[in-house]
Every structure is written in C-alpha cells, then in structure tokens.
Scaffold this motif. Structure first.
Motif, PDB file in Angstrom:
ATOM      1  N   THR A 127       0.831  -1.208   0.000  1.00  0.00           N
ATOM      2  CA  THR A 127       0.000   0.000   0.000  1.00  0.00           C
ATOM      3  C   THR A 127       0.861   1.252   0.000  1.00  0.00           C
ATOM      4  O   THR A 127       0.621   2.206  -0.750  1.00  0.00           O
ATOM      5  N   ALA A 150       1.678   4.362  -3.122  1.00  0.00           N
ATOM      6  CA  ALA A 150       1.368   5.784  -2.934  1.00  0.00           C
ATOM      7  C   ALA A 150       2.482   6.685  -3.459  1.00  0.00           C
ATOM      8  O   ALA A 150       2.263   7.862  -3.741  1.00  0.00           O
ATOM      9  N   TYR A 151       3.671   6.145  -3.575  1.00  0.00           N
ATOM     10  CA  TYR A 151       4.828   6.945  -3.980  1.00  0.00           C
ATOM     11  C   TYR A 151       5.080   6.830  -5.479  1.00  0.00           C
ATOM     12  O   TYR A 151       4.814   5.804  -6.090  1.00  0.00           O
ATOM     13  N   HIS A 205       4.793  17.586  -1.975  1.00  0.00           N
ATOM     14  CA  HIS A 205       5.246  16.202  -1.820  1.00  0.00           C
ATOM     15  C   HIS A 205       6.251  16.031  -0.705  1.00  0.00           C
ATOM     16  O   HIS A 205       7.075  16.906  -0.463  1.00  0.00           O
ATOM     17  N   VAL A 253       5.583  11.387  -2.496  1.00  0.00           N
ATOM     18  CA  VAL A 253       4.167  11.124  -2.237  1.00  0.00           C
ATOM     19  C   VAL A 253       3.460  12.462  -2.040  1.00  0.00           C
ATOM     20  O   VAL A 253       3.996  13.362  -1.380  1.00  0.00           O
ATOM     21  N   HIS A 254       2.306  12.600  -2.630  1.00  0.00           N
ATOM     22  CA  HIS A 254       1.544  13.842  -2.515  1.00  0.00           C
ATOM     23  C   HIS A 254       0.956  13.971  -1.112  1.00  0.00           C
ATOM     24  O   HIS A 254       0.590  12.984  -0.490  1.00  0.00           O
ATOM     25  N   GLU A 261      -1.893  14.874  -0.005  1.00  0.00           N
ATOM     26  CA  GLU A 261      -3.222  14.295   0.215  1.00  0.00           C
ATOM     27  C   GLU A 261      -3.169  12.779   0.309  1.00  0.00           C
ATOM     28  O   GLU A 261      -3.834  12.173   1.147  1.00  0.00           O
ATOM     29  N   ARG A 262      -2.353  12.199  -0.538  1.00  0.00           N
ATOM     30  CA  ARG A 262      -2.216  10.741  -0.491  1.00  0.00           C
ATOM     31  C   ARG A 262      -1.564  10.301   0.820  1.00  0.00           C
ATOM     32  O   ARG A 262      -1.940   9.289   1.398  1.00  0.00           O
ATOM     33  N   GLU A 276      -4.010  10.263   3.686  1.00  0.00           N
ATOM     34  CA  GLU A 276      -4.788   9.021   3.649  1.00  0.00           C
ATOM     35  C   GLU A 276      -3.980   7.851   4.203  1.00  0.00           C
ATOM     36  O   GLU A 276      -4.486   7.023   4.961  1.00  0.00           O
ATOM     37  N   LEU A 277      -2.727   7.816   3.791  1.00  0.00           N
ATOM     38  CA  LEU A 277      -1.853   6.726   4.248  1.00  0.00           C
ATOM     39  C   LEU A 277      -1.769   6.675   5.775  1.00  0.00           C
ATOM     40  O   LEU A 277      -1.761   5.600   6.363  1.00  0.00           O
TER      41      LEU A 277
END
Lengths: 190, 190
Positions: free
Chosen positions: B24, B28-29, B49, B108-109, B111-112, B115-116
């Motif tokens: 996961t 994301a990256y 990022h 990784v952004h 926003e992502r 979530e992570l």
DNA sequence: CCCCTTTCTTAAGATACCTTAATTTTTTTC
DNA sequence: GAAAAAAATTAAGGTATCTTAAGAAAGGGG
C-alpha cells in the motif's frame, strides 16, 4: 463535564479527542509546580518526561566549557519544553530547564506516553504535528543564525516573540540570540 | 516476494510494516529521476510532496536579497529532503531543491500521505520518529551556529558528515556552514 | 523605604569573519 | 588533449561582534 483542562484544550486545538480519550490522556500526566528559579531538569539527570507548560515561563540552557550559559529555548503557556535529545536517546541531560516565574507544568513519562500512542492514536498524530512545527521553526532559526546579523535576528525576535521579550531579562534574550548583552545593548541604542 | 524496495526497507528499519502495508505504501509513492543540476523544486512553486532519496545527492538552498545562495540542507541516500515549511503551510516554496548528482527520488503527494496515515498507522509513527530526529539534529545545528566558531563547526561537519564532505564542492560546504569559501579555505590551511 | 543584588549601559581595544580582486588549480566539455 | 568553465586559494583592508572593566539603573527583600 465542562472539561476545559488547559492540557486537553491545547491537544484538542490540534487533533480530535473524545471525552473518554481526553480522560485517558489527562490521567497519564502529572502536575508539577515550580517556584521561581527552581530547576525542572539539570545536566546529568535522566530526561524521561515530555512536558507541557500550563502557566509560567521557563528556559532551557546549557553550560559551555567556560561555564557560560547559552539559552536554547524559552517556554511559556501552551508550549512544550524538554531536553528532547536526552529524552530520545535516553542519555543524561545536557540541558538545564529552569522556571523564570512560578510555573505549572504537566509531565508524562516516556513509557506511559508510548502506551498512550497506542491507546489514543490521536496522540501520535498530535506529537507528529507539534514536532513538525517545532522542526520548521528550528530550521528557520538556523537560517537566521547562519545568514543574518545580530540586529536582524533581534528585530525578528521582537516581532515574533513580543510576549516573551517582555517577560525575560534582556541578557537572556542576548544569550538566546547568540550575542553578548553588551552588543544587544548597543543594538538597542539606535 | 523478496520485497527489498529501498523505500520500504528504509521505513521498515524504523517501524514494522506488514507485506500488505508495504505494498500500500509503495503504491502511494511515485519515482522521479533527476539529471545532475536538475531542479526538483524552485522558489515560488507549490511544495506538495514528501520526498525520499533512493540514490544520489541533492541540496536545498534559498536566495537572499542579493541573489546569493544559502544552503539549508544536503540529502543523500536514505534521507528526506523538502521545503517542509512550504509543504506544511501550503505556501509557495522559498527553497530550491537541486540534484548535485544524477538522483532517484520517491515522492508522495500530501493528500495521499494523509490518507496513508489513516490506512497505515505505522506511517504516522514513522514520520513522527523521523521528524523527531530531524528536529533534534536541527537544534544541535542551531547551538553550533550560535555558539561555536566557524572552525569548530567545520570540524564537527567533517566528523559527522564525511560521506557528504567527499561528494560536494567545498564552496557549498562553506555555504552550509554559513561562512565564505575564502574563510573555509583559510581554516583548512592549518 | 533603603540596601543589596541583579540587570543594563558605555567605551576601548581585540578578534573572527567578510569583501574584493587577482591567481592558481581542478573539472568539464568537445 | 586543449580550451573553457568551475572551484579553490591568497592576501589586504574593512566590519561586526567580543572581551574586559567600570559605572549607572532597576528590582526585590527585609
């Protein structure tokens, strides 16, 4: 329950905590009252607590080989103060932490806090966010220390920490800025 | 699955990740390859990022009013590099980030990543621990910048960052230490 | 309210580091 | 491998900040 404990209020200003969680958190912390000039931590002691300032004003500093004091940080209401290096590495403190006014501090032991991070995941997030901001502020200070003159640093301090400037003696501000009291006095004369 | 992706290996050196979670995280990256001298970020751009260096060497720096460069950080394999202030406040970057060698970066952004933190709580912990260490290192650098001479700072740098010292030009080390290349040259003569 | 301690100021001479500019050395490019 | 570009060195004169020492002002405790 009208649960406006300053510590919990502060945490809730950063992350969500249920009333239940707030209670759990609060029970993990112990209150400590300090008289003016009293030490919360001294060089060589273990630094096993994270500390939140409910009331008062403190400073952290270290002594160089000549026995001269160098202030690393001031802390007032709603701030945190610690020898974080010693706390993290479980090595003896290199910093002194001293109350500059009568103060009230809440502290939690490292082991209890580790448990809290599991019981109340919002606390993990809370500390991440707090330290993130502290890190950015510290980088900022670095850039100033390396690339600005004493005068520029002093003006920046006055602008951004007026509340502290009015509570601590000038020679301590000089120490925080990394200059001598004499030089700060000269800067102020203008 | 013999899952030795450098990013995941690095994260696992700090916190536990299941194979599932590792997957996961990795998804994301995004990978970014840079040529020598290429910019990863420039002043004024959004900094959205978090960035991990798999390979290569980069620097972050800002320009003062005179257009002079001041290096804030170097980053090599297994380090992170960013304009964290801009990232956190979602304001335009003040820093440039530039590759000093051909480099591979994973990003990784924001926003992502948020979530992570929810999907994989170990990542929240990972970032807390990383930033905690970075913060302590930054405080350390502060104390040096404020209270030590250029010579002392240079010797400290050589002791603690030998691997970087050998990869970047001397005038950049001078910039990192907050001194002129001429003065560093004079220090080295002894 | 006064004495004693703490804090702040002033000034002169010393030192660390900077600026400028020219020269040498190293690295890169074709 | 030569020419061009980048990086490092040298040295002279300048500025910011420190050190030392003394005196003035402010603050706190009895």
């Amino acid at each position: 329950m009208a649960f406006l404990h300053p510590l919990i209020a502060h945490i809730q200003s950063v992350v969500d905590l249920s009333e239940e969680e707030g209670k759990t958190v609060l029970e993990a912390y112990r209150k400590k009252e300090l008289r003016k000039k009293e030490f919360l931590l001294q060089e060589g002691e273990p630094s096993n607590h994270m500390r939140f300032i409910e009331k008062g004003c403190l400073r952290s500093f270290f002594l160089d080989e000549d026995g001269k004091e160098h202030i690393q940080q001031f802390g007032i209401e709603d701030w945190w103060i610690n020898d974080l290096y010693a706390y993290l590495t479980q090595s003896p403190a290199r910093l002194y932490i001293q109350a500059l006014e009568p103060s009230i501090v809440w502290q939690v032991h490292r082991e209890r806090l580790e448990e809290l991070f599991i019981q109340v995941p919002a606390m993990e997030r809370f500390y991440r966010l707090k330290i993130q901001r502290a890190y950015v502020a510290s980088q900022e200070r670095n850039m100033q220390a390396l690339y600005q003159t004493a005068e520029e640093r002093y003006f920046h301090f006055r602008e951004h920490y007026r509340s502290i400037e009015q509570r601590v003696p000038q020679y301590m501000i000089a120490s925080f800025l990394g200059i001598t009291p004499e030089h700060l006095s000269a800067i102020r004369k203008k």
